[in-house]
Design a protein around this motif. Structure first.
Motif, PDB file in Angstrom:
ATOM      1  N   TYR A 115      21.831 -38.245   2.133  1.00  0.00           N
ATOM      2  CA  TYR A 115      20.724 -39.145   1.774  1.00  0.00           C
ATOM      3  C   TYR A 115      19.911 -38.622   0.592  1.00  0.00           C
ATOM      4  O   TYR A 115      18.796 -39.092   0.383  1.00  0.00           O
ATOM      5  CB  TYR A 115      19.764 -39.325   2.958  1.00  0.00           C
ATOM      6  CG  TYR A 115      20.411 -39.487   4.307  1.00  0.00           C
ATOM      7  CD1 TYR A 115      21.145 -40.632   4.612  1.00  0.00           C
ATOM      8  CD2 TYR A 115      20.275 -38.506   5.289  1.00  0.00           C
ATOM      9  CE1 TYR A 115      21.734 -40.779   5.849  1.00  0.00           C
ATOM     10  CE2 TYR A 115      20.859 -38.656   6.534  1.00  0.00           C
ATOM     11  CZ  TYR A 115      21.593 -39.792   6.809  1.00  0.00           C
ATOM     12  OH  TYR A 115      22.167 -39.935   8.039  1.00  0.00           O
ATOM     13  N   TYR A 128      17.379 -34.980  12.992  1.00  0.00           N
ATOM     14  CA  TYR A 128      18.647 -35.247  12.312  1.00  0.00           C
ATOM     15  C   TYR A 128      19.206 -34.011  11.603  1.00  0.00           C
ATOM     16  O   TYR A 128      19.828 -34.116  10.552  1.00  0.00           O
ATOM     17  CB  TYR A 128      18.490 -36.420  11.324  1.00  0.00           C
ATOM     18  CG  TYR A 128      17.950 -37.684  11.976  1.00  0.00           C
ATOM     19  CD1 TYR A 128      18.707 -38.360  12.928  1.00  0.00           C
ATOM     20  CD2 TYR A 128      16.680 -38.178  11.670  1.00  0.00           C
ATOM     21  CE1 TYR A 128      18.216 -39.508  13.544  1.00  0.00           C
ATOM     22  CE2 TYR A 128      16.189 -39.322  12.283  1.00  0.00           C
ATOM     23  CZ  TYR A 128      16.953 -39.983  13.207  1.00  0.00           C
ATOM     24  OH  TYR A 128      16.471 -41.109  13.819  1.00  0.00           O
ATOM     25  N   ARG A 146      21.752 -33.569   5.533  1.00  0.00           N
ATOM     26  CA  ARG A 146      20.911 -34.641   4.983  1.00  0.00           C
ATOM     27  C   ARG A 146      20.810 -34.632   3.450  1.00  0.00           C
ATOM     28  O   ARG A 146      20.824 -35.698   2.844  1.00  0.00           O
ATOM     29  CB  ARG A 146      19.523 -34.630   5.636  1.00  0.00           C
ATOM     30  CG  ARG A 146      19.581 -34.848   7.164  1.00  0.00           C
ATOM     31  CD  ARG A 146      18.228 -35.151   7.781  1.00  0.00           C
ATOM     32  NE  ARG A 146      17.726 -36.433   7.357  1.00  0.00           N
ATOM     33  CZ  ARG A 146      16.811 -36.618   6.436  1.00  0.00           C
ATOM     34  NH1 ARG A 146      16.238 -35.573   5.859  1.00  0.00           N
ATOM     35  NH2 ARG A 146      16.446 -37.824   6.084  1.00  0.00           N
ATOM     36  N   GLU A 167      10.481 -47.005  19.364  1.00  0.00           N
ATOM     37  CA  GLU A 167      11.492 -45.949  19.471  1.00  0.00           C
ATOM     38  C   GLU A 167      11.390 -44.951  18.325  1.00  0.00           C
ATOM     39  O   GLU A 167      12.330 -44.776  17.555  1.00  0.00           O
ATOM     40  CB  GLU A 167      12.893 -46.588  19.449  1.00  0.00           C
ATOM     41  CG  GLU A 167      13.116 -47.560  20.584  1.00  0.00           C
ATOM     42  CD  GLU A 167      14.223 -48.550  20.299  1.00  0.00           C
ATOM     43  OE1 GLU A 167      14.614 -49.260  21.238  1.00  0.00           O
ATOM     44  OE2 GLU A 167      14.691 -48.618  19.148  1.00  0.00           O
ATOM     45  N   SER A 200      14.283 -46.242   8.407  1.00  0.00           N
ATOM     46  CA  SER A 200      13.793 -44.928   8.795  1.00  0.00           C
ATOM     47  C   SER A 200      13.105 -44.247   7.607  1.00  0.00           C
ATOM     48  O   SER A 200      13.326 -44.623   6.453  1.00  0.00           O
ATOM     49  CB  SER A 200      15.003 -44.108   9.251  1.00  0.00           C
ATOM     50  OG  SER A 200      14.630 -43.048  10.070  1.00  0.00           O
TER      51      SER A 200
END
Ligand code: LLP
Length: 445
Positions: free
Chosen positions: A339, A394, A335, A290, A210
């Motif tokens: 990440y 997200y 996030r 997707e 991603s």
């Protein structure tokens, strides 16, 4: 960086979808997720069209619901003619509750419970992506029980290691997802699937990672996937009809991020596919994808109210750091913690001001939940509205009640109108699932 319909109005305020965000903050409170509906719809159409125009066979775009899913979003996806990728019983339930046609749903997951598989079979979902041998056998048995022949894809691992954060990489061989191509397991799974009477094997699936800021990993994956389709044809005599290459296209979190446009991405993907199909002498299969983040991230902005500011001395340059606190944090956007995600922001009630002061934006959780470290923002004052950009993917989807924070309101804005699509949770909502067993009922005397 102004995205979608964002502009700075005469009052010097950020405007999205024709709505002054300072008014939105006043009206709905903060933190507030604002979704730019016109931008969103435009993204959905453009992505779909980019591939339909460039690929010689049928193309399907499944929006990856995990990026942001609420029932209003399901409606928009349906209205724009996209299909839907769900990765859990909860996402499936949300889609069905909003009336989404089950035949346009694809179900994912590395551990789909029996209940989830049954729910998908009963609903009649269009595709189930089988992740492992156990599931292959269980699904065939459950499909037999319900008297259905279920269309499936097999998720394979192409052995591509994309350059993205380690927690969002999935194409490499050392992953919990899918079945390995290189050691022959994937071919074995294909053989089994073709023999199962209650499964209709349509094709193969991969998702490599991603927030990919170029098309290189997709090109590599396509080469492996097409070679695998050729190998399947050789060994089984079957030309599979569908290739699903997952999602993964990245977005602009910072002005310097330059992901390919949809059209550039489609150019590369389609040209690469055509080249390898030709090389292996294969007819073009149906192409499915997707994308999640690429469709929604940039359409979302989160508004916060700025609170206390604190200046502390530090040993490194420039000798001090200014912490600007906001009334949200890791419960509405985890996030940065998970990440090391980066974001940009502006003071929305003085959007035109020079960005001559560097600050660190901190959340209000009992953690060091820094949202943006060292951002040039300019003057800030208590009560100012901070707009953090590209929070459409997200963020709401990964929100939690940590520190018992109620989840925030989501509004869709367009043409000067704002509609609530997710109501802010109340303090009482936080108690809704709590139970006090009888043995704890007595208060200390
Ligand atoms: N298809 C499959 C099978 C996936 O696992 C994913 C994402 C997607 C599609 C959509 O990927 P996208 O187009 O959004 O990159 N929470 C992380 C991202 C996790 C992605 C998981 N799978 C984040 O906030 O960065």
């Amino acid at each position: 960086m102004l995205l979608g319909t964002q502009c700075v109005n005469d009052a010097g305020h950020l405007e999205i979808g024709g709505c002054d965000v300072v008014d939105l903050a006043r009206r709905f409170g903060t933190p507030l997720y604002v979704v730019d509906e016109a931008f969103l719809r435009d993204n959905l159409r453009r992505y779909k069209q980019a591939f339909a125009e460039r690929y010689p066979a049928e193309t399907t775009v499944y929006y990856a619901a995990k990026a942001f899913l609420i029932t209003a979003m399901v409606r928009v996806i349906d209205q724009e003619g996209l299909s839907l990728d769900v990765a859990s019983g909860g996402e499936l339930h949300t889609a069905l509750a909003a009336g989404f046609p089950p035949e346009r749903i694809i179900l994912h997951g590395n551990y789909k419970s029996e209940g989830e598989l049954r729910a998908a079979l009963e609903a009649g979902v269009g595709r189930i992506v089988v992740d492992n041998f156990f599931e292959l056998r269980r699904l065939n048995a459950l499909a037999a029980e319900t008297g259905r022949v279920q269309p499936v894809l097999i998720r394979v691992t192409p052995g591509i290691d994309p350059h993205t954060h380690r927690r969002i990489r999935t194409g490499q061989e050392d992953t919990k997802f899918g079945i390995n191509i290189s050691d022959g397991s994937a071919l074995e799974a294909i053989g089994e699937a073709l023999d199962f009477p209650n499964l209709n094997l349509l094709g193969i699936h991969c998702h490599i990672g991603s927030q990919l800021l170029d098309s290189k990993s997709h090109e590599d994956a396509i080469e492996v996937m097409v070679a695998f389709l050729a190998q399947i044809r050789e060994t089984t005599g079957r030309a599979l009809e569908e290739l699903n290459i997952g999602g993964g296209l990245g977005v602009r979190y910072l002005p310097e991020h330059k992901p390919p446009t949809y059209e550039e991405f489609a150019d590369t993907v389609c040209a690469t596919l055509k080249r390898f199909l030709k090389q292996y002498d294969l007819e073009p299969p149906r192409l499915s994808q997707e994308p999640g983040r690429a469709l929604v991230a940039e359409t979302g902005t989160t508004l916060y109210t700025i609170g206390p500011t604190k200046r502390v001395n530090i040993t490194e340059d420039p000798g001090s750091r200014t912490y600007v606190s906001v009334d949200g944090g890791m419960s509405d956007n985890p996030r940065p913690q998970l990440y090391d995600a980066v974001y940009t922001a502006m003071v929305a009630n003085r959007a035109g001001q020079p960005r001559d002061q560097v600050v660190t934006v901190a959340g209000k959780h009992c953690e060091t939940d820094l949202m943006i470290t060292d951002i040039a923002l300019g003057d800030t004052d208590i009560g100012d509205i901070l707009a953090v950009q590209s929070t459409g993917a997200y963020n709401h989807a990964m929100a939690s009640n940590y520190n018992r924070f109620p989840r925030s309101t989501v509004v869709f804005v367009r043409d000067g109108e704002a509609d609530v699509v997710y109501e802010r949770e109340t303090l009482d909502d936080l108690l809704r699932q709590d139970r006090i067993p009888a043995r704890l009922a007595a208060r200390a005397s």
